[in-house]
Design a protein around this motif. Structure first.
Motif, PDB file in Angstrom:
ATOM      1  N   VAL A 163       0.866  -1.213   0.441  1.00  0.00           N
ATOM      2  CA  VAL A 163      -0.299   0.022   0.009  1.00  0.00           C
ATOM      3  C   VAL A 163       0.671   1.437   0.221  1.00  0.00           C
ATOM      4  O   VAL A 163       1.657   1.530   1.049  1.00  0.00           O
ATOM      5  CB  VAL A 163      -0.930   0.047   0.511  1.00  0.00           C
ATOM      6  N   VAL A 164       0.708   1.661  -0.845  1.00  0.00           N
ATOM      7  CA  VAL A 164       1.751   3.173  -0.979  1.00  0.00           C
ATOM      8  C   VAL A 164       0.355   4.359  -0.281  1.00  0.00           C
ATOM      9  O   VAL A 164      -0.775   4.519  -0.471  1.00  0.00           O
ATOM     10  CB  VAL A 164       1.928   3.971  -2.724  1.00  0.00           C
ATOM     11  N   VAL A 165       1.258   4.942   0.672  1.00  0.00           N
ATOM     12  CA  VAL A 165       0.074   6.036   1.232  1.00  0.00           C
ATOM     13  C   VAL A 165       0.724   7.122   1.585  1.00  0.00           C
ATOM     14  O   VAL A 165       1.508   7.708   0.934  1.00  0.00           O
ATOM     15  CB  VAL A 165       0.450   5.420   3.214  1.00  0.00           C
ATOM     16  N   GLU A 166      -0.240   8.301   0.514  1.00  0.00           N
ATOM     17  CA  GLU A 166      -0.384  10.002   0.640  1.00  0.00           C
ATOM     18  C   GLU A 166      -0.888  10.322   1.564  1.00  0.00           C
ATOM     19  O   GLU A 166      -1.937  10.270   1.448  1.00  0.00           O
ATOM     20  CB  GLU A 166      -0.674   9.702  -1.157  1.00  0.00           C
ATOM     21  N   GLU A 167      -0.573  10.844   2.118  1.00  0.00           N
ATOM     22  CA  GLU A 167      -0.941  11.990   3.005  1.00  0.00           C
ATOM     23  C   GLU A 167      -1.716  12.599   2.206  1.00  0.00           C
ATOM     24  O   GLU A 167      -1.157  14.055   1.129  1.00  0.00           O
ATOM     25  CB  GLU A 167      -0.519  12.903   4.487  1.00  0.00           C
ATOM     26  N   VAL A 168      -2.876  13.543   2.237  1.00  0.00           N
ATOM     27  CA  VAL A 168      -4.002  14.603   1.704  1.00  0.00           C
ATOM     28  C   VAL A 168      -3.744  15.888   2.495  1.00  0.00           C
ATOM     29  O   VAL A 168      -4.618  15.792   3.729  1.00  0.00           O
ATOM     30  CB  VAL A 168      -4.796  14.494   1.002  1.00  0.00           C
TER      31      VAL A 168
END
Ligand SMILES: Nc1ncnc2c1ncn2[C@@H]1O[C@H](COP(=O)(O)OP(=O)(O)OP(=O)(O)O)[C@@H](O)[C@H]1O
Length: 657
Positions: A259-264
């Motif tokens: 899982v690539v986690v991208e913070e928004v």
């Protein structure tokens, strides 16, 4: 209701210390949104002897403002920042009672439970979370009882309403941003699962691919899979505590997925997350590998730069890209341009170090008709004008002569240029991205760079890490560059001898960064025989490799390391040649050197002499296989160089072998 509280109390307790309050306020969205409203309220009640406060949901005062004299009096009952005004601490009072009953409340004089508070009248109203409806704070206005005003409670209630609607706007904006980012991710990473979560980790959007991947690999539906604290902990343990936008990858082995986690972020605040899901071991790279502006890399270092660039791309703030030469500053600048709203406008790159001093002004600002001898009759727009509605990339900004920096500063401040020989200002609307490999702060100290220009340019500065600090990206880059080269030269994609690969990936420091890696591979591809071995490398790398270990390297003219079968074929898309096929070993005979003129082809074409070919090979070696540089030195076009390579059989050999 007032159990345990002594009615003779004169003051409440102070339970939060100054630095605890600072910490709370630093990240408090409630405080940020309330502050302007509280200031307005303070103005309205100014000179009426009232104090305005904001309290947390436990009744602690976080903000207090008002008449100095009244504040002094209120201090006697600890009506100060950090004090606890819950009913548990001081009995009935507007703040504490409002928290208990969840309604606006006014408490007058002797209605207060404790004697020390009975000189006062206070009015409080609750602020609720727009989604959960839980109370997240209280606004209170307090004054001496004889100064009571009938409209105070409605003023407080209205102020809370205003704060509430600011929060609603904030939430709507955050949701909009999250849904935009979800849509973009969905398009950017085709075939990957994409999920959007709000800041409280509630899923707000999930694509079909994510559902399928989870069903197939974890045997569960999204909702079931997500309802698991361990998954949350595994995914979010790595997030940045400060709320900086970031991107990182987590492997969930038990679910068989990565899982690539991208913070928004929105408005400087973390408002949610995007999860990009793909099965473990899948060859398909999750989007970030190639997705953003053609930047190859999946190391946390590069993902973090990509994610910051993606954020600034949607703004117009000037960006300063820092990093050693060849790290990809121009590539990132183009990426920012492409990812932002100016993508349909021009991207104009100017190398400030390459322009002659006396041409800088006319190149950047343009000139009016007949401005100087030899000037065109129609005049000429400068780079600022050419970049109108697009992006102007000022590369090597550290090389700009100090006497010229003031002119640049003026244009950036005024947002207009005046062409040489004209007095007519022309408005410019270009986004500015500057880059340098130099230490501008050091240059400022030495008086070589203007501080005011520096502050103009580096509203946001992003540092691209050198390749040696993100070695995990090297195999990806090798794969990508070899793919490109095999397409360009129409040859099967070569592999790398394991020892060479190991040297590239783990040992060589790559002082020239990605550019050096590209050139080394371009050179090696020209000379290799389907597998890149030591002798196919430019001399600098060969020497570095030799110094790097005691391994006997093949001398320049020697044969490739021989192994059983010796057909060192690149296998499939793998970067490594099969180790069985090409173990570094003792050098055997050298029937034909690939760097020496091949008598069969040296004079294959009329006009091509062995000496010419030799010179060309030598030049290619000098420039490390960089064909653009070779063409430049020969003062011929790249296509002519290709023809010459063909003529001397260099490309031909590549194709036939
Ligand atoms: N992460 C990357 N992925 C793919 N290609 C890259 C990457 N980084 C750099 N490159 C390639 O490496 C070469 C050098 O990059 P670029 O010109 O952007 O570097 P630079 O930092 O601007 O260098 P300089 O400071 O010398 O101008 C280019 O061909 C670029 O496409």
């Amino acid at each position: 209701m007032q159990s345990g509280v002594d009615p003779r109390r004169k003051a409440t307790d102070i339970s939060l210390k100054e630095d605890q309050i600072k910490d709370i306020l630093q990240y408090s969205q409630l405080y940020e949104l309330s502050f302007p409203v509280l200031q307005d309220l303070s103005l309205q009640v100014k000179e009426t002897g009232y104090l305005v406060t904001l309290c947390d949901p436990k009744g602690h005062i976080l903000f207090l403002d008002g008449d100095h004299q009244v504040l002094k009096k209120a201090e006697r009952m600890n009506f100060v920042v950090g004090a606890d005004w819950s009913e548990q601490s001081i009995g009935t009072n507007a703040i504490g009672t409002c928290l208990e009953v969840g309604q606006p409340v006014q408490i007058f004089a002797a209605e207060h439970f404790c004697v020390g508070v009975q000189d006062w009248t206070c009015s409080s109203a609750p602020i609720r979370d727009p989604i959960s409806r839980e109370i997240i704070g209280v606004v209170d206005v307090t004054g001496l009882w004889r100064d009571i005003q009938p409209h105070t409670l409605s003023m407080v209630t209205m102020a809370c309403g205003t704060i509430q609607s600011r929060m609603n706007q904030q939430i709507a904006g955050a949701r909009f941003e999250l849904s935009e980012r979800y849509q973009r991710a969905h398009q950017r990473y085709p075939g990957n699962g994409v999920m959007a979560l709000d800041a409280a980790f509630h899923p707000v959007a999930v694509n079909e691919e994510a559902r399928q991947i989870l069903r197939r690999h974890s045997g569960r539906e999204v909702e079931q899979w997500w309802d698991n604290e361990r998954i949350h902990a595994a995914l979010f343990a790595a997030r940045s505590p400060s709320g900086d936008e970031g991107m990182y990858e987590v492997t969930l082995e038990e679910c068989g997925i990565r899982v690539v986690v991208e913070e928004v972020q929105w408005s400087g605040r973390r408002v949610g997350y995007l999860l990009i899901l793909r099965p473990m071991g899948s060859q398909k790279a999750a989007g970030p590998t190639v997705a953003w502006g053609g930047v190859i890399g999946r190391s946390p270092e590069i993902l973090s730069v990509i994610s910051r660039c993606d954020v600034v791309a949607h703004t117009d703030v000037p960006v300063l890209l820092l990093g050693e030469s060849g790290t990809g500053k121009e590539l990132f600048a183009r990426g920012i341009h492409q990812a932002g709203p100016r993508r349909n406008g021009p991207f104009i790159a100017v190398n400030c170090g390459a322009l002659q001093k006396d041409l800088l002004a006319s190149e950047l600002f343009g000139y009016a008709p007949g401005a100087f001898t030899g000037a065109s009759k129609t005049g000429k727009p400068g780079k600022f004008e050419e970049a109108q509605n697009g992006t102007l990339f000022l590369d090597e900004i550290g090389e700009m002569p100090p006497e010229f920096q003031v002119h640049l500063l003026r244009v950036l401040q005024e947002r207009e240029v005046v062409r040489l020989g004209s007095s007519q200002p022309i408005p410019v609307n270009a986004r500015i991205i500057a880059a340098t490999h130099r230490n501008l702060e050091e240059m400022i100290r030495r008086g070589e760079f203007r501080e005011d220009l520096y502050f103009r340019l580096h509203v946001v500065s992003l540092t691209i890490p050198p390749l040696r600090d993100r070695r995990g990206d090297i195999p990806l880059l090798i794969d990508h560059i070899l793919d490109q080269l095999s397409k360009r030269y129409h040859i099967p994609r070569p592999g790398l001898e394991p020892d060479v690969f190991d040297f590239f990936a783990h040992r060589y420091p790559w002082p020239g960064n990605v550019r050096e890696l590209k050139h080394a591979l371009e050179y090696a591809v020209l000379f290799c025989n389907r597998v890149i071995t030591w002798r196919d490398l430019p001399e600098t790398l060969r020497k570095a490799g030799l110094g790097d270990s005691d391994r006997p390297l093949a001398p320049k003219n020697a044969d490739p390391p021989v192994t059983s079968g010796d057909h060192r074929l690149a296998v499939g898309r793998s970067t490594l040649a099969s180790p069985r096929q090409s173990l570094p070993g003792p050098v055997k005979s050298a029937p034909v050197s690939r760097l020496e003129p091949d008598p069969d082809v040296a004079n294959a074409e009329p006009g091509g002499t062995g000496a010419d070919r030799e010179q060309l090979l030598q030049l290619l070696e000098e420039v490390g296989g960089n064909l653009s540089e070779a063409a430049r030195r020969l003062r011929i076009a790249r296509t002519t160089l290709y023809r010459r390579l063909d003529r001397y059989g260099i490309r031909k050999r590549l194709k036939i072998e």
